[in-house]
Design a protein around this motif. Structure first.
Motif, PDB file in Angstrom:
ATOM      1  N   GLU A 246      -1.990  -4.372  -2.989  1.00 38.33           N
ATOM      2  CA  GLU A 246      -0.880  -3.802  -2.215  1.00 38.33           C
ATOM      3  C   GLU A 246      -1.404  -2.813  -1.178  1.00 38.33           C
ATOM      4  N   LEU A 247      -2.322  -1.946  -1.582  1.00 37.07           N
ATOM      5  CA  LEU A 247      -2.856  -0.941  -0.659  1.00 37.07           C
ATOM      6  C   LEU A 247      -3.604  -1.602   0.496  1.00 37.07           C
ATOM      7  N   ALA A 248      -4.401  -2.619   0.198  1.00 36.74           N
ATOM      8  CA  ALA A 248      -5.146  -3.316   1.254  1.00 36.74           C
ATOM      9  C   ALA A 248      -4.204  -4.039   2.210  1.00 36.74           C
ATOM     10  N   SER A 249      -3.033  -4.436   1.734  1.00 45.34           N
ATOM     11  CA  SER A 249      -2.090  -5.163   2.599  1.00 45.34           C
ATOM     12  C   SER A 249      -1.560  -4.309   3.745  1.00 45.34           C
ATOM     13  N   PHE A 250      -1.721  -3.008   3.666  1.00 46.23           N
ATOM     14  CA  PHE A 250      -1.303  -2.124   4.751  1.00 46.23           C
ATOM     15  C   PHE A 250      -2.275  -2.164   5.937  1.00 46.23           C
ATOM     16  N   PHE A 251      -3.475  -2.729   5.719  1.00 50.27           N
ATOM     17  CA  PHE A 251      -4.519  -2.739   6.737  1.00 50.27           C
ATOM     18  C   PHE A 251      -4.478  -4.003   7.580  1.00 50.27           C
ATOM     19  N   ALA A 252      -4.882  -3.873   8.839  1.00 50.30           N
ATOM     20  CA  ALA A 252      -5.126  -5.036   9.686  1.00 50.30           C
ATOM     21  C   ALA A 252      -6.272  -5.830   9.068  1.00 50.30           C
ATOM     22  N   GLU A 253      -6.342  -7.102   9.371  1.00 42.97           N
ATOM     23  CA  GLU A 253      -7.388  -7.965   8.804  1.00 42.97           C
ATOM     24  C   GLU A 253      -8.788  -7.386   9.049  1.00 42.97           C
TER      25      GLU A 253
END
Length: 123
Positions: free
Chosen positions: A22-29
């Protein structure tokens, strides 16, 4: 139109769920996460792996947002990160600088005192 301040408020609140995906999903690829005392991590997948390893000993965390300011793509968030590792408590003052693009974190630079964190975890 994306409200960058709201994205960061949601990101900070998400930490309490301790879910690296979930936390990583906030980041651009191709986003970058840089804990300033350490080397930067680039790419959503690498960021997820880093977060998973970093929070593995954590049993709980709540991040108190002290101040937040946004201007265009930039959001500054002063926080007190309250983390538990079993019975051990670590209260870590931090300041995060976020650069956003299309509603995702492009760059996150987090400033804190590593000695305070290491002393808190008993290292």
């Amino acid at each position: 139109m994306v409200d960058n301040e709201e994205v960061i408020r949601e990101f900070i609140a998400a930490w309490s769920r301790l879910d690296p995906a979930e936390l990583a999903s906030f980041f651009a690829e191709d986003g970058v996460y840089h804990n300033i005392p350490a080397s930067p991590i680039q790419g959503r997948q690498a960021i997820e792996g880093f977060i998973a390893a970093f929070i593995k000993p954590w049993t709980a965390t709540e991040w108190d947002l002290i101040r937040i300011a946004a201007s265009g793509n930039l959001v500054f968030a002063e926080r007190l990160d309250r983390t538990r590792l079993g019975e051990r408590k670590v209260d870590l003052p931090c300041c995060g600088v976020f650069e956003l693009e299309a509603g995702k974190i492009k760059v996150w630079r987090d400033y804190f005192d590593m000695r305070t964190y290491m002393a808190g975890i008993g290292a």
